[in-house]
Scaffold this motif. Structure first.
Motif, PDB file in Angstrom:
ATOM      1  N   ASN A 103       0.949  -1.211  -0.037  1.00 40.82           N
ATOM      2  CA  ASN A 103      -0.039   0.110  -0.155  1.00 40.82           C
ATOM      3  C   ASN A 103       0.905   1.071   0.018  1.00 40.82           C
ATOM      4  O   ASN A 103       0.324   2.479   0.243  1.00 40.82           O
ATOM      5  CB  ASN A 103      -0.905  -0.045   1.114  1.00 40.82           C
ATOM      6  CG  ASN A 103      -2.079  -0.946   1.334  1.00 40.82           C
ATOM      7  OD1 ASN A 103      -3.059  -0.913   0.508  1.00 40.82           O
ATOM      8  ND2 ASN A 103      -1.820  -2.232   1.734  1.00 40.82           N
ATOM      9  N   GLY A 104       2.110   1.320  -0.178  1.00 41.21           N
ATOM     10  CA  GLY A 104       3.076   2.230  -0.369  1.00 41.21           C
ATOM     11  C   GLY A 104       3.341   3.072   0.918  1.00 41.21           C
ATOM     12  O   GLY A 104       3.664   4.138   0.994  1.00 41.21           O
ATOM     13  N   PHE A 105       3.201   2.230   1.886  1.00 48.69           N
ATOM     14  CA  PHE A 105       3.704   3.042   3.425  1.00 48.69           C
ATOM     15  C   PHE A 105       5.081   2.675   3.742  1.00 48.69           C
ATOM     16  O   PHE A 105       5.608   1.754   3.635  1.00 48.69           O
ATOM     17  CB  PHE A 105       2.572   2.447   4.401  1.00 48.69           C
ATOM     18  CG  PHE A 105       1.482   2.835   4.476  1.00 48.69           C
ATOM     19  CD1 PHE A 105       0.396   2.831   3.444  1.00 48.69           C
ATOM     20  CD2 PHE A 105       0.864   3.415   5.803  1.00 48.69           C
ATOM     21  CE1 PHE A 105      -0.932   3.260   3.434  1.00 48.69           C
ATOM     22  CE2 PHE A 105      -0.551   3.936   5.758  1.00 48.69           C
ATOM     23  CZ  PHE A 105      -1.331   3.984   4.617  1.00 48.69           C
ATOM     24  N   ARG A 106       5.441   3.674   4.320  1.00 49.68           N
ATOM     25  CA  ARG A 106       6.910   3.738   5.027  1.00 49.68           C
ATOM     26  C   ARG A 106       7.060   3.723   6.373  1.00 49.68           C
ATOM     27  O   ARG A 106       6.014   4.190   6.982  1.00 49.68           O
ATOM     28  CB  ARG A 106       7.836   4.410   4.244  1.00 49.68           C
ATOM     29  CG  ARG A 106       7.717   5.599   4.187  1.00 49.68           C
ATOM     30  CD  ARG A 106       8.192   6.547   2.842  1.00 49.68           C
ATOM     31  NE  ARG A 106       7.269   7.723   2.756  1.00 49.68           N
ATOM     32  CZ  ARG A 106       7.391   9.058   3.264  1.00 49.68           C
ATOM     33  NH1 ARG A 106       8.341   9.161   4.123  1.00 49.68           N
ATOM     34  NH2 ARG A 106       6.660   9.918   3.149  1.00 49.68           N
ATOM     35  N   ASP A 107       8.318   3.710   6.837  1.00 50.96           N
ATOM     36  CA  ASP A 107       8.454   3.830   8.645  1.00 50.96           C
ATOM     37  C   ASP A 107       7.519   3.170   9.438  1.00 50.96           C
ATOM     38  O   ASP A 107       6.602   3.597   9.950  1.00 50.96           O
ATOM     39  CB  ASP A 107       8.201   5.281   8.617  1.00 50.96           C
ATOM     40  CG  ASP A 107       9.554   6.300   8.014  1.00 50.96           C
ATOM     41  OD1 ASP A 107      10.453   5.685   8.080  1.00 50.96           O
ATOM     42  OD2 ASP A 107       9.309   7.375   8.241  1.00 50.96           O
ATOM     43  N   ILE A 108       7.382   1.966   8.988  1.00 50.33           N
ATOM     44  CA  ILE A 108       6.169   0.872   9.602  1.00 50.33           C
ATOM     45  C   ILE A 108       6.586   0.442  10.836  1.00 50.33           C
ATOM     46  O   ILE A 108       7.645   0.233  11.270  1.00 50.33           O
ATOM     47  CB  ILE A 108       6.394  -0.414   8.600  1.00 50.33           C
ATOM     48  CG1 ILE A 108       5.770  -0.097   7.466  1.00 50.33           C
ATOM     49  CG2 ILE A 108       5.379  -1.410   9.275  1.00 50.33           C
ATOM     50  CD1 ILE A 108       4.892   0.691   7.089  1.00 50.33           C
TER      51      ILE A 108
ATOM     52  N   LEU B  76      -4.108  -0.650   8.578  1.00 52.28           N
ATOM     53  CA  LEU B  76      -3.032   0.071   8.283  1.00 52.28           C
ATOM     54  C   LEU B  76      -3.159   1.610   8.402  1.00 52.28           C
ATOM     55  O   LEU B  76      -4.027   2.258   7.512  1.00 52.28           O
ATOM     56  CB  LEU B  76      -2.411  -0.463   6.969  1.00 52.28           C
ATOM     57  CG  LEU B  76      -1.345   0.137   6.328  1.00 52.28           C
ATOM     58  CD1 LEU B  76      -0.051   0.163   7.024  1.00 52.28           C
ATOM     59  CD2 LEU B  76      -0.879  -0.562   5.017  1.00 52.28           C
ATOM     60  N   VAL B  77      -2.665   2.346   9.395  1.00 53.54           N
ATOM     61  CA  VAL B  77      -2.814   3.821   9.316  1.00 53.54           C
ATOM     62  C   VAL B  77      -1.688   4.406   9.398  1.00 53.54           C
ATOM     63  O   VAL B  77      -0.565   4.329   9.691  1.00 53.54           O
ATOM     64  CB  VAL B  77      -3.434   3.766  11.044  1.00 53.54           C
ATOM     65  CG1 VAL B  77      -3.903   5.237  11.126  1.00 53.54           C
ATOM     66  CG2 VAL B  77      -4.473   2.781  11.319  1.00 53.54           C
ATOM     67  N   CYS B  78      -2.135   5.604   8.616  1.00 55.73           N
ATOM     68  CA  CYS B  78      -0.905   6.594   8.340  1.00 55.73           C
ATOM     69  C   CYS B  78      -0.820   7.446   9.631  1.00 55.73           C
ATOM     70  O   CYS B  78      -1.879   8.080   9.997  1.00 55.73           O
ATOM     71  CB  CYS B  78      -1.220   7.501   7.365  1.00 55.73           C
ATOM     72  SG  CYS B  78      -0.063   8.868   6.975  1.00 55.73           S
ATOM     73  N   LYS B  83      -5.060   8.374   7.225  1.00 61.40           N
ATOM     74  CA  LYS B  83      -5.614   7.726   6.242  1.00 61.40           C
ATOM     75  C   LYS B  83      -5.282   5.830   6.382  1.00 61.40           C
ATOM     76  O   LYS B  83      -4.597   5.648   7.328  1.00 61.40           O
ATOM     77  CB  LYS B  83      -4.608   7.686   4.918  1.00 61.40           C
ATOM     78  CG  LYS B  83      -5.280   6.893   3.759  1.00 61.40           C
ATOM     79  CD  LYS B  83      -4.295   6.986   2.628  1.00 61.40           C
ATOM     80  CE  LYS B  83      -4.275   6.037   1.526  1.00 61.40           C
ATOM     81  NZ  LYS B  83      -3.320   6.012   0.470  1.00 61.40           N
ATOM     82  N   VAL B  85      -6.142   1.867   5.738  1.00 65.24           N
ATOM     83  CA  VAL B  85      -6.440   0.848   4.748  1.00 65.24           C
ATOM     84  C   VAL B  85      -6.591  -0.622   5.393  1.00 65.24           C
ATOM     85  O   VAL B  85      -6.179  -0.781   6.402  1.00 65.24           O
ATOM     86  CB  VAL B  85      -4.927   0.636   3.864  1.00 65.24           C
ATOM     87  CG1 VAL B  85      -5.463  -0.566   2.798  1.00 65.24           C
ATOM     88  CG2 VAL B  85      -4.811   1.706   3.126  1.00 65.24           C
ATOM     89  N   ILE B 117       3.947   5.745   7.448  1.00 64.70           N
ATOM     90  CA  ILE B 117       3.599   7.100   6.699  1.00 64.70           C
ATOM     91  C   ILE B 117       3.009   6.514   5.234  1.00 64.70           C
ATOM     92  O   ILE B 117       4.013   5.996   4.589  1.00 64.70           O
ATOM     93  CB  ILE B 117       4.840   7.799   6.714  1.00 64.70           C
ATOM     94  CG1 ILE B 117       5.516   8.259   7.851  1.00 64.70           C
ATOM     95  CG2 ILE B 117       4.629   9.350   5.830  1.00 64.70           C
ATOM     96  CD1 ILE B 117       4.827   9.043   8.887  1.00 64.70           C
ATOM     97  N   CYS B 118       1.988   7.008   4.969  1.00 64.42           N
ATOM     98  CA  CYS B 118       1.536   6.661   3.608  1.00 64.42           C
ATOM     99  C   CYS B 118       2.388   7.418   2.477  1.00 64.42           C
ATOM    100  O   CYS B 118       2.842   8.486   2.642  1.00 64.42           O
ATOM    101  CB  CYS B 118       0.061   6.880   3.442  1.00 64.42           C
ATOM    102  SG  CYS B 118      -0.535   8.747   3.064  1.00 64.42           S
TER     103      CYS B 118
END
Lengths: 121, 121
Positions: A103-108, B76-78, B83, B85, B117-118
């Motif tokens: 889903n294109g997320f980073r800093d997970i 999955l939260v920004c 945002k 998902v 971070i999205c």
DNA sequence: TTGAAAATGACAATCATTTTCATTTCTACT
DNA sequence: AGTAGAAATGAAAATGATTGTCATTTTCAA
């Protein structure tokens, strides 16, 4: 890092697992370390901001802190007696990274807890 | 189930995702439904107890509620824009059951959230 | 209808966390 | 050493979500 932040970090190291701000404050006082509750909160804030400490939420919403970087694991908690078992989290880690990547997320980061009734209850 | 619990459940159905108790109370008032905040909290408590509603914690500790969906998933939260998902949770489910079984736990439940971070932030 | 039990909601209480602000300690420079 | 300015400290007050209290209202079976 502050003197206070160092003290708090040391206590976190000694307790080894998750602890609330108030618990940490208590332990510090038992150790004759005069430090205000406010300062404990501030130290924890900056430690979390620096990525040195992880923050999770207990079921009632209270914040729990633990030193980052020890071997990563999660908790299996008995809803009845509170008994806690550490569980390795490899599978979760992969799951979280995969989902985030897709889903294109980073800093997970992630949180995961398992709860149930233990064999003694 | 109470009349109030039914109202709250209906609102949860309409909003579709997560909402805090206070947000739900606001929506109910917009709909000319006279219902007290205390009653909203109580309705949510009983809905959660009945397993009809899921409860998670926002990062600041505030409680969020959502209708318990048939399809089990996690979020999955920004951390930056909020945002969210939905992510299927099959792997987690297996992990939780396995860990619980190995340690003699029963009546298993689990929580899991991923945050990061999205791509837009 | 009636009376007990459950539900309701305004208000107060609780409790973790944050803010405020006056005081103390550190730091850099002379 | 002396000193000004910045950062840290902590006691007390403020905040804000959630829960407890309790008097009143509603429900519902007999």
């Amino acid at each position: 890092m502050n003197k206070s932040a160092v003290k708090v970090r040391n206590v976190l190291e000694r307790v080894g697992g998750f602890a609330s701000a108030q618990e940490l404050h208590l332990v510090l006082h038992r150790d004759q370390e005069a430090i205000g509750l406010t300062t404990v909160y501030r130290a924890l804030q900056s430690l979390v901001a620096d990525g040195a400490v992880d923050l999770i939420r207990r079921e009632d919403g209270e914040a729990l802190y633990r030193l980052c970087g020890d071997n990563h694991h999660h908790h299996l908690v008995c809803k009845s007696c509170g008994k806690t078992v550490e569980v390795p989290g490899g599978a979760i880690e992969k799951w979280a990274l995969k989902a985030a990547h897709e889903n294109g997320f980073r800093d997970i980061g992630h949180t995961a807890e398992i709860f149930g009734i233990c064999s003694d209850c």
